[in-house]
Design an enzyme around this catalytic site. Structure first.
Site, PDB file in Angstrom:
ATOM      1  N   GLY A 204     -26.562 -18.496  -9.406  1.00 52.12           N
ATOM      2  CA  GLY A 204     -26.902 -19.442  -8.351  1.00 52.12           C
ATOM      3  C   GLY A 204     -26.965 -20.889  -8.765  1.00 52.12           C
ATOM      4  O   GLY A 204     -27.397 -21.732  -7.964  1.00 52.12           O
TER       5      GLY A 204
ATOM      6  N   SER B 215     -39.498 -14.880 -29.714  1.00 51.45           N
ATOM      7  CA  SER B 215     -40.084 -16.161 -29.322  1.00 51.45           C
ATOM      8  C   SER B 215     -41.513 -16.051 -28.811  1.00 51.45           C
ATOM      9  O   SER B 215     -42.149 -17.072 -28.563  1.00 51.45           O
ATOM     10  CB  SER B 215     -39.216 -16.831 -28.259  1.00 51.45           C
ATOM     11  OG  SER B 215     -39.158 -16.036 -27.095  1.00 51.45           O
TER      12      SER B 215
ATOM     13  N   LYS C 180     -36.996 -22.595 -20.594  1.00 51.24           N
ATOM     14  CA  LYS C 180     -38.426 -22.291 -20.754  1.00 51.24           C
ATOM     15  C   LYS C 180     -39.287 -23.449 -20.272  1.00 51.24           C
ATOM     16  O   LYS C 180     -40.305 -23.244 -19.585  1.00 51.24           O
ATOM     17  CB  LYS C 180     -38.719 -21.969 -22.212  1.00 51.24           C
ATOM     18  CG  LYS C 180     -38.107 -20.659 -22.704  1.00 51.24           C
ATOM     19  CD  LYS C 180     -38.366 -20.449 -24.173  1.00 51.24           C
ATOM     20  CE  LYS C 180     -37.748 -19.131 -24.669  1.00 51.24           C
ATOM     21  NZ  LYS C 180     -37.951 -18.921 -26.106  1.00 51.24           N
TER      22      LYS C 180
END
Length: 818
Positions: free
Chosen positions: A391, A711, A754
């Site tokens: 998208g 992470s 992030k």
């Protein structure tokens, strides 16, 4: 009435007359038959479905089972009355009845004797009549013997000619001696029309019946004989056509030996004309001429004929010399990209650079030295790969490039492709072979230099049919694709002028050799501000037009769009946002169509009314007051997201339990975090002996979603340190980074996505590895100005930020205020 019958079945003749077998009363219930006539001595299957007829059969079963069968004069009448049926019929006995689920009956009756109706007694609940038996008149003389013999012989001939009668029927006819039984046996199986069958039944003399039957069977014999003759002639013609084909082949060979040439068929001439007009390369032209010679020497009936025709059609229809003229106006290209997409400045700049290089190569290509042409070709043939969550506009960027260049655009989805032949095509030795989808798409584009988008390149599969990603290596290599060889065509096709653009959601699943051939351009998620701008400039006008609304009939306020973004969508792109805007437009159309409103102003309150309850809530806006909870940052297939790490302890023996559908790497990170906290217990203000008497359970919510990667190491250490030191982690701090047993914080990927997730969620501070500090340059200004970034090298620095009451490190970590 709906009483139908299947073909009549004869029964063995008995010496006793039917009237002597069963006493036939003078009054009988009458069952009219549609499109059929029942004869004496015959077994007649009937389908009874009309209520009146069903009742007649039911009452007959209770009595002597005798009924009268008469034909109907008018088959379209459902329930005939007296006068609408024939007056001569057959007395029959109901032998067997089967009831169906729809209350209808399957009835088998046995014809006994002929009768005439004297007068009718009743028409309700079914027809009843007074009858008089009318046996046939049988005359025993020489004429009867002659007629009987003629009928038998004629019937046997018809049986022999007709394919619907088995051989045994003719043998059975030879055994029948009684003329009356023979007459009715032949009549019941002759397939007579209702009127003719009724005429035979009404005749009193058996001689007259036989004469009429002989006339009908004589005509039937002529029809069958003529049919056999036609069939034989047709077979002869087919044999003759085959013979002529072989003779023609021999004639061609003879003419060839004599040096004489025969003019080809019109199709061969047509292909020859096309071949002369087409600007084929030398190799393709030689192959086409070779196949054309084979076609000229073949008969159209040959199976190979159509195969060669299909091959020539593909070869001649390809755009070997047709190209679109590039529009290399950089300013126009920049305008087109800005019109079609908001933001994505880095991506647009890379596309402009790409187009500028192509412009210079085209302008200076004529003066290039041969040694330089290879480098120029590689510069023009760079393969771009747009990588990012769904998208964000990857496919539409390819369409914008095509529009900016003035080229045709074609797209091919690679998602789920497992067969290598989908790329290279099938060899012509296979039945139904076709070129691969690369050549098919080039043919549809009608130009050999389109913008070619290979969608979902990260979702190619592999199985026993081959590896499509390996087949793409040649297609996407600028040093090789100038001589791409499709298995079906088996000639080189130049793909060097095609602009290949690929799209992917995740780079990890793309094989390394294929990834090495592409220049990766990352498209990360949009910020809230960017989504609102995209909605105002592109999504709302598109949906307003799609729902036949005018601009003056509906207005979206910025607060309404912000509510849709925050409360009804959670995505990196804008696909679901457009879907929700479309839902709002549909509900507004209802208001306007009902003429209740003339202008709809979409406000946050109206959004709540239209879209019902909110689908998403901010998980990280809550203050964390319980020790053992920290906020991590993660990357998913749809963009960045926040990740809560929860830890709790209980009395035990020092065990560690991990839940939340964690992968191997993430489980190892949890083990490292637990070991680090134990090793640094005193520095963190934790009693070292507490670990031996305590079990720890670490959980990452959303247990149905698989999670993996290193992470979350920093967040796991924070959760465990918070749990054992009994100090809650700051709820407005998000953190990411891989940790080692020495406490070093190593760099991780996906920083931009992030951080965008942290911004969407409302965090104020982000702790990240110092070596990822350079990635902050990719962030939009509104994000950099909102968040406080704390780059760290050691875990102690992160503890000072997330657990402010812990012992601070010797040197304070300086936050990065962007």
């Amino acid at each position: 009435m709906s009483e139908e019958k299947t073909p009549l079945k004869p029964v063995e003749q008995k010496d006793t007359a039917p009237s002597q077998e069963a006493e036939i009363p003078n009054e009988l219930p009458i069952l009219p038959l549609r499109n059929t006539v029942a004869f004496p001595f015959s077994m007649v299957p009937l389908s009874v479905g009309v209520a009146r007829s069903v009742k007649l059969i039911e009452e007959a079963l209770k009595g002597d089972r005798l009924i009268g069968l008469v034909g109907m004069k008018y088959p379209d009448i459902e329930e005939p009355l007296p006068g609408q049926t024939y007056e001569v019929g057959t007395v029959a006995k109901v032998e067997h009845v089967t009831r169906a689920a729809d209350k209808s009956m399957q009835v088998i009756v046995h014809g006994l004797e002929r009768f005439r109706i004297d007068y009718w007694l009743a028409d309700s609940p079914y027809l009843r009549a007074r009858i008089a038996l009318s046996p046939d008149r049988v005359e025993k003389d020489l004429e009867m013997d002659a007629l009987q013999r003629s009928l038998r012989e004629l019937a046997q001939e018809v049986v022999a000619l007709s394919p619907k009668f088995p051989k045994e029927v003719g043998d059975y006819l030879a055994q029948v001696k009684d003329p009356r039984y023979l007459t009715y046996l032949v009549a019941s199986g002759a397939g007579l029309e209702v009127e003719k069958a009724q005429q035979i039944l009404e005749r009193n003399s058996v001689k007259d019946k036989i004469r009429q039957l002989i006339g009908y069977l004589s005509r039937e014999k002529e029809v069958l004989t003529l049919g056999k003759k036609i069939e034989s002639e047709t077979r002869e013609k087919m044999n003759k056509a085959q013979r002529e084909y072989y003779l023609r082949q021999q004639l061609k060979a003879i003419k060839s030996e004599l040096g004489e040439t025969e003019e080809g068929q019109s199709e061969v001439d047509e292909y020859t004309e096309k071949l002369n007009e087409a600007q084929l390369p030398e190799e393709a032209r030689k192959e086409a001429e070779r196949e054309l010679k084979r076609l000229a020497s073949m008969a159209p009936q040959s199976a190979e004929y159509s195969v060669i025709k299909t091959y020539l059609d593909w070869l001649l229809d390809l755009p070997w010399d047709k190209t679109s003229e590039d529009q290399t106006d950089i300013d126009r290209a920049r305008t087109v990209l800005d019109e079609d997409h908001y933001g994505l400045q880095d991506v647009k700049e890379r596309i402009i650079e790409y187009l500028a290089v192509r412009k210079l190569v085209l302008e200076r290509g004529k003066s290039s030295e041969p040694a330089e042409s290879k480098d120029a070709g590689e510069a023009m043939g760079a393969i771009l790969c747009f990588a990012g969550p769904p998208g964000v506009g990857k496919t539409s960027l390819g369409q914008s490039i095509a529009r900016a260049l003035g080229r045709e655009f074609t797209r091919m989805s690679l998602g789920g492709m497992r067969d290598e032949a989908e790329i290279r095509g099938h060899r012509r030795t296979y039945i139904g072979a076709m070129p691969g989808r690369i050549i098919q798409s080039i043919k549809r584009a009608k130009t050999r230099n389109p913008v070619f988008m290979l969608d979902e390149v990260d979702k190619i599969g592999v199985d026993w049919r081959g590896d499509p990603s390996s087949a793409l290596l040649e297609v996407l290599d600028p040093a090789q694709n100038h001589a791409f060889r499709d298995h079906y065509l088996d000639v080189d096709f130049d793909l060097s002028e095609v602009i290949f653009i690929t799209t992917a959601n995740q780079l990890e699943t793309i094989p390394a050799p294929l990834r090495d051939r592409m220049e990766i351009i990352g498209l990360d998620g949009y910020t809230e501000y960017e989504k609102i701008q995209i909605a105002q400039r592109h999504l709302v006008p598109r949906q307003v037009k799609a729902h036949a609304l005018e601009d003056e009939e509906i207005t979206f306020t910025e607060e309404a769009l912000r509510k849709i973004v925050e409360d009804y969508t959670r995505e990196a792109g804008v696909r679901n946002l457009e879907r929700q805007i479309g839902a709002v437009c549909r509900k507004s159309v209802v208001k306007i169509a009902d003429q209740r409103w003339e202008h709809v102003i979409i406000t946050p309150e109206l959004i709540r009314e239209y879209l019902k309850k909110e689908k998403f809530e901010s998980e990280l806006s809550e203050d964390i007051e319980i020790p053992g909870i920290s906020t991590g940052l993660a990357v998913t297939a749809v963009g960045g997201d926040i990740l809560f790490i929860e830890a709790t302890k209980m009395n035990g023996k020092g065990g560690l339990t991990l839940t939340g559908h964690l992968g191997d790497v993430m489980r190892e990170s949890a083990q490292i975090a637990y070991s680090y906290v134990r090793s640094k217990a005193r520095e963190l203000g934790i009693e070292p002996d507490s670990f031996d008497k305590t079990d720890v359970h670490l959980h990452v919510p959303a247990g149905a979603v698989p999670k993996d990667g290193p992470s979350a190491g920093v967040a796991m250490i924070m959760a465990m340190a918070s749990l054992f030191s009994n100090r809650p982690v700051r709820g407005d701090v998000g953190m990411t980074g891989e940790v080692t047993l020495r406490g070093r914080v190593l760099p991780v990927g996906g920083i931009k996505m992030k951080v965008l997730a942290a911004h969407r969620a409302g965090l104020s501070t982000v702790v990240l590895p110092r070596r990822n500090e350079k990635d902050l340059e990719d962030l939009p200004d509104e994000v950099r100005n909102t968040l406080l970034f704390v780059p760290v090298e050691q875990i102690d620095e992160a503890v000072a930020v997330a657990l402010p009451s812990a012992h601070a490190p010797s040197e304070a970590t300086e936050p990065v205020n962007s």
